[in-house]
Design an enzyme around this catalytic site. Sequence first.
Site, mmCIF file in Angstrom:
data_model
loop_
_atom_site.group_PDB
_atom_site.id
_atom_site.type_symbol
_atom_site.label_atom_id
_atom_site.label_comp_id
_atom_site.label_asym_id
_atom_site.label_seq_id
_atom_site.Cartn_x
_atom_site.Cartn_y
_atom_site.Cartn_z
ATOM 1 N N TYR A 184 46.802 -30.867 58.552
ATOM 2 C CA TYR A 184 45.526 -30.614 57.859
ATOM 3 C C TYR A 184 45.378 -29.152 57.454
ATOM 4 C CZ TYR A 184 44.234 -35.169 59.902
ATOM 5 O OH TYR A 184 44.199 -36.489 60.292
ATOM 6 N N GLN A 216 45.876 -43.942 67.192
ATOM 7 C CA GLN A 216 44.872 -43.654 66.157
ATOM 8 C C GLN A 216 45.285 -44.373 64.871
ATOM 9 O OE1 GLN A 216 43.496 -39.905 63.477
ATOM 10 N NE2 GLN A 216 43.257 -39.556 65.677
ATOM 11 N N SER A 229 39.336 -42.917 59.257
ATOM 12 C CA SER A 229 38.694 -43.348 58.001
ATOM 13 C C SER A 229 37.648 -44.434 58.275
ATOM 14 C CB SER A 229 39.729 -43.848 56.985
ATOM 15 O OG SER A 229 40.707 -42.865 56.729
ATOM 16 N N LYS A 248 34.921 -38.120 59.268
ATOM 17 C CA LYS A 248 34.994 -36.745 58.740
ATOM 18 C C LYS A 248 33.675 -36.445 58.037
ATOM 19 C CE LYS A 248 36.158 -33.869 55.036
ATOM 20 N NZ LYS A 248 35.864 -33.908 53.598
ATOM 21 N N ILE A 304 27.010 -34.676 59.217
ATOM 22 C CA ILE A 304 27.340 -34.545 60.653
ATOM 23 C C ILE A 304 26.189 -35.114 61.494
ATOM 24 C CG2 ILE A 304 27.735 -32.858 62.511
ATOM 25 C CD1 ILE A 304 29.238 -31.127 60.410
HETATM 26 P P1 NAP Z 1 36.050 -41.101 56.415
HETATM 27 O O1 NAP Z 1 35.623 -40.452 57.665
HETATM 28 O O2 NAP Z 1 36.087 -42.590 56.354
HETATM 29 O O3 NAP Z 1 35.165 -40.621 55.175
HETATM 30 C C1 NAP Z 1 34.972 -39.265 54.892
HETATM 31 C C2 NAP Z 1 34.135 -39.171 53.642
HETATM 32 O O4 NAP Z 1 32.818 -39.696 53.874
HETATM 33 C C3 NAP Z 1 33.942 -37.737 53.194
HETATM 34 O O5 NAP Z 1 33.930 -37.740 51.778
HETATM 35 C C4 NAP Z 1 32.558 -37.366 53.735
HETATM 36 O O6 NAP Z 1 31.905 -36.416 52.927
HETATM 37 C C5 NAP Z 1 31.841 -38.687 53.606
HETATM 38 N N1 NAP Z 1 30.774 -38.848 54.619
HETATM 39 C C6 NAP Z 1 30.851 -38.564 55.940
HETATM 40 N N2 NAP Z 1 29.697 -38.897 56.561
HETATM 41 C C7 NAP Z 1 28.868 -39.371 55.601
HETATM 42 C C8 NAP Z 1 27.540 -39.847 55.631
HETATM 43 N N3 NAP Z 1 26.864 -39.933 56.773
HETATM 44 N N4 NAP Z 1 26.981 -40.247 54.456
HETATM 45 C C9 NAP Z 1 27.680 -40.176 53.295
HETATM 46 N N5 NAP Z 1 28.966 -39.746 53.216
HETATM 47 C C10 NAP Z 1 29.548 -39.341 54.360
HETATM 48 O O7 NAP Z 1 37.509 -40.606 55.978
HETATM 49 P P2 NAP Z 1 38.728 -39.767 56.541
HETATM 50 O O8 NAP Z 1 38.493 -38.320 56.444
HETATM 51 O O9 NAP Z 1 39.938 -40.344 55.898
HETATM 52 O O10 NAP Z 1 38.846 -40.186 58.095
HETATM 53 C C11 NAP Z 1 38.209 -39.494 59.146
HETATM 54 C C12 NAP Z 1 39.166 -38.670 59.971
HETATM 55 O O11 NAP Z 1 40.200 -39.475 60.503
HETATM 56 C C13 NAP Z 1 39.944 -37.612 59.167
HETATM 57 O O12 NAP Z 1 39.159 -36.523 58.808
HETATM 58 C C14 NAP Z 1 41.046 -37.303 60.140
HETATM 59 O O13 NAP Z 1 40.572 -36.470 61.190
HETATM 60 C C15 NAP Z 1 41.383 -38.694 60.641
HETATM 61 N N6 NAP Z 1 42.477 -39.343 59.875
HETATM 62 C C16 NAP Z 1 43.672 -39.550 60.502
HETATM 63 C C17 NAP Z 1 44.725 -40.143 59.829
HETATM 64 C C18 NAP Z 1 46.022 -40.365 60.552
HETATM 65 O O14 NAP Z 1 47.049 -40.646 59.905
HETATM 66 N N7 NAP Z 1 46.037 -40.278 61.859
HETATM 67 C C19 NAP Z 1 44.588 -40.551 58.494
HETATM 68 C C20 NAP Z 1 43.347 -40.365 57.877
HETATM 69 C C21 NAP Z 1 42.299 -39.777 58.576
HETATM 70 P P3 NAP Z 1 31.722 -34.862 53.372
HETATM 71 O O15 NAP Z 1 33.084 -34.328 53.704
HETATM 72 O O16 NAP Z 1 31.130 -34.262 52.139
HETATM 73 O O17 NAP Z 1 30.787 -34.824 54.532
#
Ligand code: NAP
Length: 269
Positions: free
Chosen positions: A46, A156, A183, A226, A233
């Site tokens: 990241y 995860q 996600s 995220k 948050i």
């Molecule tokens: P996510 O958490 O499903 O979605 C993030 C998106 O939703 C961002 O655009 C965020 O906007 C928005 N958001 C967050 N809270 C919100 C709310 N309450 N209302 C409206 N929109 C909201 O997607 P992700 O980042 O893919 O997954 C989360 C975490 O999982 C990652 O950050 C990472 O730490 C981890 N991850 C791990 C892997 C792996 O391979 N292990 C892969 C993908 C993800 P803002 O940023 O503007 O708040």
Amino acid sequence: MTYDASDGIPKLGLGTWQNTDGAQCANSVKYALDLGYEHIDTAQAYDNEEHVGDGIAESSVAREDFFLATKVWIDNLSHDDVLETTEASLEKLGTDYVDLLYVHWPAREYDAEETLSAFDQLYDEGTIEHVGVSNFEPEHLETAQEVLDAPVFANQVEMHPLLPQDELHTYAKENDIQLVAYSPLARGEVFDVPELNEIADKHDASEAQVSLAWLMQRENVATIPKATGEDHIEDNFAALDLELDDEDVAKIDDIDRKEREVDPDFAPW
Ligand code: NAP
């Protein structure tokens, strides 16, 4: 509320993928910790471990009072690279241990014996409290469990109302492995699902809260939405207070639309 290591993985964590602007990322982490988040998720890939470390340092929460996880990237999975790059991660994060270190994907330099022997070494030294894996399918989990001396503490994986991962969930429960749902908002897709819109209206909640509450009510599951800004948050934190009833859960379980959001060409499926 103070994190207690014996309780396992705190149900709600802050994801930080693509939160790479230094000051913004540090503020997201600081704000979340000060609000009461007890789990922060980052990764070498990241490119923000240093900013996450800044947020930790700026927060008023002591290191032992929250759960910190990072992941070793797929280029760094030879035995020696695991050791060297983990050391570099700790330096950036400003800590001398992480609660959980994941193999990010079973891909590229991943070799179960070689990679996991380094994870065992870090576990024995106390540099990592737990060994984790990410994006592992049942066959990879089986091999990892055979090869490792330490237990596989967590897997995860992508998990949300459009990808419930029932097979992995059953495997995890049977093998005492915790699932960390990534996600969890399906990267924004959950806002357009009629069943989630209805449940959100019913509880005067957001679709984000409904998705997170559904995940957190599942046995053995934690989640790491995220969120960059303070409003998201806070919105996600309030999911800890939302209780879905059996009818809500059944409605989510019955959603027909199924899709995966994270699917790189090195994925094992
Ligand atoms: P996510 O958490 O499903 O979605 C993030 C998106 O939703 C961002 O655009 C965020 O906007 C928005 N958001 C967050 N809270 C919100 C709310 N309450 N209302 C409206 N929109 C909201 O997607 P992700 O980042 O893919 O997954 C989360 C975490 O999982 C990652 O950050 C990472 O730490 C981890 N991850 C791990 C892997 C792996 O391979 N292990 C892969 C993908 C993800 P803002 O940023 O503007 O708040």
